[in-house]
Design a protein around this motif. Sequence first.
Motif, PDB file in Angstrom:
ATOM      1  N   ALA A  45      34.723   4.234  27.945  1.00  0.00           N
ATOM      2  CA  ALA A  45      35.080   5.557  28.468  1.00  0.00           C
ATOM      3  C   ALA A  45      35.592   6.460  27.351  1.00  0.00           C
ATOM      4  O   ALA A  45      35.221   7.638  27.288  1.00  0.00           O
ATOM      5  CB  ALA A  45      36.128   5.421  29.564  1.00  0.00           C
ATOM      6  N   CYS A  46      36.404   5.920  26.468  1.00  0.00           N
ATOM      7  CA  CYS A  46      36.898   6.714  25.329  1.00  0.00           C
ATOM      8  C   CYS A  46      35.750   7.130  24.414  1.00  0.00           C
ATOM      9  O   CYS A  46      35.685   8.285  23.971  1.00  0.00           O
ATOM     10  CB  CYS A  46      37.932   5.923  24.540  1.00  0.00           C
ATOM     11  SG  CYS A  46      39.484   5.680  25.405  1.00  0.00           S
ATOM     12  N   ILE A  47      34.842   6.210  24.138  1.00  0.00           N
ATOM     13  CA  ILE A  47      33.710   6.506  23.257  1.00  0.00           C
ATOM     14  C   ILE A  47      32.830   7.602  23.863  1.00  0.00           C
ATOM     15  O   ILE A  47      32.458   8.570  23.190  1.00  0.00           O
ATOM     16  CB  ILE A  47      32.899   5.230  22.968  1.00  0.00           C
ATOM     17  CG1 ILE A  47      33.711   4.293  22.074  1.00  0.00           C
ATOM     18  CG2 ILE A  47      31.546   5.559  22.341  1.00  0.00           C
ATOM     19  CD1 ILE A  47      33.100   2.919  21.899  1.00  0.00           C
ATOM     20  N   PHE A  48      32.496   7.468  25.152  1.00  0.00           N
ATOM     21  CA  PHE A  48      31.640   8.473  25.789  1.00  0.00           C
ATOM     22  C   PHE A  48      32.339   9.821  25.907  1.00  0.00           C
ATOM     23  O   PHE A  48      31.702  10.870  25.792  1.00  0.00           O
ATOM     24  CB  PHE A  48      31.162   7.994  27.159  1.00  0.00           C
ATOM     25  CG  PHE A  48      30.040   7.004  27.082  1.00  0.00           C
ATOM     26  CD1 PHE A  48      28.842   7.342  26.494  1.00  0.00           C
ATOM     27  CD2 PHE A  48      30.187   5.733  27.602  1.00  0.00           C
ATOM     28  CE1 PHE A  48      27.798   6.438  26.410  1.00  0.00           C
ATOM     29  CE2 PHE A  48      29.161   4.812  27.533  1.00  0.00           C
ATOM     30  CZ  PHE A  48      27.962   5.170  26.936  1.00  0.00           C
ATOM     31  N   SER A  49      33.632   9.814  26.109  1.00  0.00           N
ATOM     32  CA  SER A  49      34.370  11.074  26.190  1.00  0.00           C
ATOM     33  C   SER A  49      34.385  11.792  24.838  1.00  0.00           C
ATOM     34  O   SER A  49      34.183  13.006  24.764  1.00  0.00           O
ATOM     35  CB  SER A  49      35.793  10.798  26.663  1.00  0.00           C
ATOM     36  OG  SER A  49      36.477  11.989  26.856  1.00  0.00           O
ATOM     37  N   ILE A  50      34.593  11.050  23.770  1.00  0.00           N
ATOM     38  CA  ILE A  50      34.572  11.637  22.427  1.00  0.00           C
ATOM     39  C   ILE A  50      33.165  12.123  22.072  1.00  0.00           C
ATOM     40  O   ILE A  50      32.997  13.207  21.502  1.00  0.00           O
ATOM     41  CB  ILE A  50      35.106  10.629  21.392  1.00  0.00           C
ATOM     42  CG1 ILE A  50      36.606  10.412  21.616  1.00  0.00           C
ATOM     43  CG2 ILE A  50      34.841  11.094  19.971  1.00  0.00           C
ATOM     44  CD1 ILE A  50      37.188   9.261  20.830  1.00  0.00           C
ATOM     45  N   LEU A  51      32.149  11.333  22.432  1.00  0.00           N
ATOM     46  CA  LEU A  51      30.769  11.772  22.201  1.00  0.00           C
ATOM     47  C   LEU A  51      30.465  13.053  22.980  1.00  0.00           C
ATOM     48  O   LEU A  51      29.786  13.951  22.472  1.00  0.00           O
ATOM     49  CB  LEU A  51      29.783  10.678  22.603  1.00  0.00           C
ATOM     50  CG  LEU A  51      29.604   9.529  21.624  1.00  0.00           C
ATOM     51  CD1 LEU A  51      28.696   8.465  22.213  1.00  0.00           C
ATOM     52  CD2 LEU A  51      29.044  10.029  20.311  1.00  0.00           C
ATOM     53  N   GLY A  52      30.976  13.143  24.210  1.00  0.00           N
ATOM     54  CA  GLY A  52      30.789  14.360  25.001  1.00  0.00           C
ATOM     55  C   GLY A  52      31.407  15.570  24.335  1.00  0.00           C
ATOM     56  O   GLY A  52      30.833  16.659  24.356  1.00  0.00           O
ATOM     57  N   LEU A  53      32.576  15.374  23.733  1.00  0.00           N
ATOM     58  CA  LEU A  53      33.227  16.486  23.021  1.00  0.00           C
ATOM     59  C   LEU A  53      32.407  16.917  21.811  1.00  0.00           C
ATOM     60  O   LEU A  53      32.194  18.113  21.584  1.00  0.00           O
ATOM     61  CB  LEU A  53      34.629  16.072  22.592  1.00  0.00           C
ATOM     62  CG  LEU A  53      35.422  17.119  21.811  1.00  0.00           C
ATOM     63  CD1 LEU A  53      35.732  18.312  22.694  1.00  0.00           C
ATOM     64  CD2 LEU A  53      36.689  16.508  21.260  1.00  0.00           C
ATOM     65  N   PHE A  54      31.920  15.948  21.029  1.00  0.00           N
ATOM     66  CA  PHE A  54      31.109  16.284  19.859  1.00  0.00           C
ATOM     67  C   PHE A  54      29.792  16.947  20.259  1.00  0.00           C
ATOM     68  O   PHE A  54      29.333  17.887  19.601  1.00  0.00           O
ATOM     69  CB  PHE A  54      30.838  15.052  18.997  1.00  0.00           C
ATOM     70  CG  PHE A  54      32.028  14.596  18.201  1.00  0.00           C
ATOM     71  CD1 PHE A  54      32.903  15.504  17.623  1.00  0.00           C
ATOM     72  CD2 PHE A  54      32.274  13.245  18.017  1.00  0.00           C
ATOM     73  CE1 PHE A  54      34.001  15.091  16.890  1.00  0.00           C
ATOM     74  CE2 PHE A  54      33.367  12.817  17.278  1.00  0.00           C
ATOM     75  CZ  PHE A  54      34.229  13.744  16.719  1.00  0.00           C
ATOM     76  N   VAL A  55      29.178  16.455  21.331  1.00  0.00           N
ATOM     77  CA  VAL A  55      27.932  17.070  21.802  1.00  0.00           C
ATOM     78  C   VAL A  55      28.205  18.488  22.284  1.00  0.00           C
ATOM     79  O   VAL A  55      27.396  19.398  22.060  1.00  0.00           O
ATOM     80  CB  VAL A  55      27.286  16.201  22.908  1.00  0.00           C
ATOM     81  CG1 VAL A  55      26.158  16.932  23.608  1.00  0.00           C
ATOM     82  CG2 VAL A  55      26.783  14.902  22.318  1.00  0.00           C
ATOM     83  N   PHE A  56      29.338  18.713  22.928  1.00  0.00           N
ATOM     84  CA  PHE A  56      29.704  20.059  23.370  1.00  0.00           C
ATOM     85  C   PHE A  56      29.826  21.016  22.186  1.00  0.00           C
ATOM     86  O   PHE A  56      29.304  22.132  22.214  1.00  0.00           O
ATOM     87  CB  PHE A  56      31.015  20.017  24.157  1.00  0.00           C
ATOM     88  CG  PHE A  56      31.540  21.370  24.522  1.00  0.00           C
ATOM     89  CD1 PHE A  56      30.913  22.130  25.498  1.00  0.00           C
ATOM     90  CD2 PHE A  56      32.650  21.893  23.887  1.00  0.00           C
ATOM     91  CE1 PHE A  56      31.389  23.386  25.837  1.00  0.00           C
ATOM     92  CE2 PHE A  56      33.134  23.138  24.224  1.00  0.00           C
ATOM     93  CZ  PHE A  56      32.501  23.888  25.199  1.00  0.00           C
ATOM     94  N   VAL A  57      30.501  20.569  21.128  1.00  0.00           N
ATOM     95  CA  VAL A  57      30.652  21.413  19.941  1.00  0.00           C
ATOM     96  C   VAL A  57      29.286  21.684  19.315  1.00  0.00           C
ATOM     97  O   VAL A  57      28.994  22.808  18.895  1.00  0.00           O
ATOM     98  CB  VAL A  57      31.623  20.764  18.930  1.00  0.00           C
ATOM     99  CG1 VAL A  57      31.619  21.506  17.611  1.00  0.00           C
ATOM    100  CG2 VAL A  57      33.029  20.723  19.506  1.00  0.00           C
ATOM    101  N   ALA A  58      28.422  20.667  19.271  1.00  0.00           N
ATOM    102  CA  ALA A  58      27.082  20.867  18.715  1.00  0.00           C
ATOM    103  C   ALA A  58      26.278  21.824  19.586  1.00  0.00           C
ATOM    104  O   ALA A  58      25.533  22.667  19.075  1.00  0.00           O
ATOM    105  CB  ALA A  58      26.363  19.531  18.598  1.00  0.00           C
ATOM    106  N   GLN A  59      26.442  21.720  20.910  1.00  0.00           N
ATOM    107  CA  GLN A  59      25.692  22.608  21.800  1.00  0.00           C
ATOM    108  C   GLN A  59      26.196  24.045  21.737  1.00  0.00           C
ATOM    109  O   GLN A  59      25.449  24.965  22.053  1.00  0.00           O
ATOM    110  CB  GLN A  59      25.768  22.091  23.241  1.00  0.00           C
ATOM    111  CG  GLN A  59      24.873  20.913  23.498  1.00  0.00           C
ATOM    112  CD  GLN A  59      24.919  20.474  24.952  1.00  0.00           C
ATOM    113  OE1 GLN A  59      25.943  20.575  25.606  1.00  0.00           O
ATOM    114  NE2 GLN A  59      23.787  19.988  25.435  1.00  0.00           N
TER     115      GLN A  59
END
Length: 131
Positions: A45-59
């Motif tokens: 859950a922590c990994i996917f949440s951090i990945l979601g944040l990075f993907v948001f910044v990239a998007q």
Amino acid sequence: MCTVQRSARCVWTVSRPLPLSPSLPLSLPPSAEYLQAVQACSVLACIFSILGLFVFVAQLFTLKKGQRFTFSGIFQFIAFLCIMVAASIYTDIFHKNEKGSYGPSFILAWISFTLTFISSIIYFVLRKKTA
């Protein structure tokens, strides 16, 4: 004199005063197996949440005006599912045959479950406003 002492990871057999020889158990006790599942789901859950944040910044830099942050929402939703599985396993098995309280970490797990779900919905609804 022969005594046996148990620890969380291995069994120490004392046949003489010295030396100690460890013999590893074939399987973990049932109480430890579910805790490993809870820990694994929490880490995911922590990994996917951090990945979601990075993907948001990239998007933020790659999406065109008016498009939705779908990939960020997907990562947050997967994190939400992992938290739900971890908290559900912990709720089902913990204190099954004994009395006691869950404590503040249990409450924080369900609060994070709710907030991650709200975050994933916001990502799915959110549109990029400026170019």
